[in-house]
Design a protein around this motif. Sequence first.
Motif, PDB file in Angstrom:
ATOM      1  N   LEU A   1       3.634  10.843   3.604  1.00 41.42           N
ATOM      2  CA  LEU A   1       4.122   9.688   2.849  1.00 41.42           C
ATOM      3  C   LEU A   1       5.222   8.947   3.592  1.00 41.42           C
ATOM      4  O   LEU A   1       5.256   7.709   3.591  1.00 41.42           O
ATOM      5  CB  LEU A   1       4.608  10.124   1.469  1.00 41.42           C
TER       6      LEU A   1
ATOM      7  N   ALA B   1      -9.915   9.316   1.447  1.00 42.42           N
ATOM      8  CA  ALA B   1      -8.931   8.386   2.022  1.00 42.42           C
ATOM      9  C   ALA B   1      -8.818   8.557   3.531  1.00 42.42           C
ATOM     10  O   ALA B   1      -8.717   7.572   4.267  1.00 42.42           O
ATOM     11  CB  ALA B   1      -7.568   8.584   1.357  1.00 42.42           C
TER      12      ALA B   1
ATOM     13  N   HIS C   1       0.829  -1.199   0.000  1.00 43.28           N
ATOM     14  CA  HIS C   1       0.000   0.000   0.000  1.00 43.28           C
ATOM     15  C   HIS C   1       0.869   1.257   0.000  1.00 43.28           C
ATOM     16  O   HIS C   1       0.617   2.207  -0.736  1.00 43.28           O
ATOM     17  CB  HIS C   1      -0.937  -0.006   1.210  1.00 43.28           C
TER      18      HIS C   1
ATOM     19  N   LEU D   1       1.137   4.277  -2.819  1.00 36.27           N
ATOM     20  CA  LEU D   1       0.870   5.657  -2.413  1.00 36.27           C
ATOM     21  C   LEU D   1       2.066   6.560  -2.691  1.00 36.27           C
ATOM     22  O   LEU D   1       1.908   7.685  -3.167  1.00 36.27           O
ATOM     23  CB  LEU D   1       0.507   5.687  -0.928  1.00 36.27           C
TER      24      LEU D   1
ATOM     25  N   SER E   1      -2.584  10.169   7.119  1.00 37.31           N
ATOM     26  CA  SER E   1      -3.702  10.557   6.253  1.00 37.31           C
ATOM     27  C   SER E   1      -4.080  12.016   6.468  1.00 37.31           C
ATOM     28  O   SER E   1      -4.360  12.745   5.511  1.00 37.31           O
ATOM     29  CB  SER E   1      -4.913   9.667   6.524  1.00 37.31           C
TER      30      SER E   1
ATOM     31  N   LEU F   1       1.317   9.550  -5.118  1.00 35.60           N
ATOM     32  CA  LEU F   1       1.341  10.908  -4.559  1.00 35.60           C
ATOM     33  C   LEU F   1       2.747  11.458  -4.434  1.00 35.60           C
ATOM     34  O   LEU F   1       2.963  12.655  -4.617  1.00 35.60           O
ATOM     35  CB  LEU F   1       0.669  10.924  -3.189  1.00 35.60           C
TER      36      LEU F   1
ATOM     37  N   MET G   1      -8.013  12.865  -1.091  1.00 33.13           N
ATOM     38  CA  MET G   1      -7.350  12.741   0.205  1.00 33.13           C
ATOM     39  C   MET G   1      -8.353  12.767   1.352  1.00 33.13           C
ATOM     40  O   MET G   1      -8.158  12.102   2.368  1.00 33.13           O
ATOM     41  CB  MET G   1      -6.297  13.830   0.361  1.00 33.13           C
TER      42      MET G   1
ATOM     43  N   ARG H   1       3.689   6.957   6.338  1.00 35.46           N
ATOM     44  CA  ARG H   1       2.990   5.791   5.795  1.00 35.46           C
ATOM     45  C   ARG H   1       3.957   4.722   5.309  1.00 35.46           C
ATOM     46  O   ARG H   1       3.739   3.536   5.519  1.00 35.46           O
ATOM     47  CB  ARG H   1       2.090   6.248   4.645  1.00 35.46           C
TER      48      ARG H   1
END
Length: 185
Positions: free
Chosen positions: A110, A179, A62, A66, A133, A70, A176, A113
Amino acid sequence: RAALPCGASSASALPAPEYAHRPFLVASLAMATLVGFVLGIHVPLGRLLDIGSPTRTIDLVHAHGLVQLLGFAGLFIAGVSLRLMPRFAGSRVVPQALVAPTLWLIVTGLVLRAIVLPWLSGDAHAAVLVASSFALQCGGACFGFVVLGTLAGEARRFDASSLAFVLGASQLFVAMTVATFGVIR
């Protein structure tokens, strides 16, 4: 704080607005090569060699997607937008103060994450997921404000290209937001 040369104002110590796009392009390439590429190699090798946790693999896959979407494409498009939008509209990037937070909120979200999240579990995992997020959503909002400020402020014209910039920034923010609500559920 460094002393300024005689006659220089603090505003001249800031990077010129026409170079606002450069950090986005550099961050885009850095995210793609240092994070996205590394995750793209790590995940298949981990599966091939049967190492690592399957729950971490899901987070890593994931995160890879991402970061590429992004981190590479998103930051690149934002950087190119910051370069082209003022020229198309006959304006300058306004508000300039939101440009750096846009970049750092997206990069922070990012990195949280991709690098931190896969190694956590339980409540810490959930908290970092929500924080990343939220950082991404705030970065998208900042970019939206920059686009609207640039095009609505002192722009000499509003045409189809301006509409494309506004729609792109709006779609980024909506995606966003969706999400973030998906994470909070």
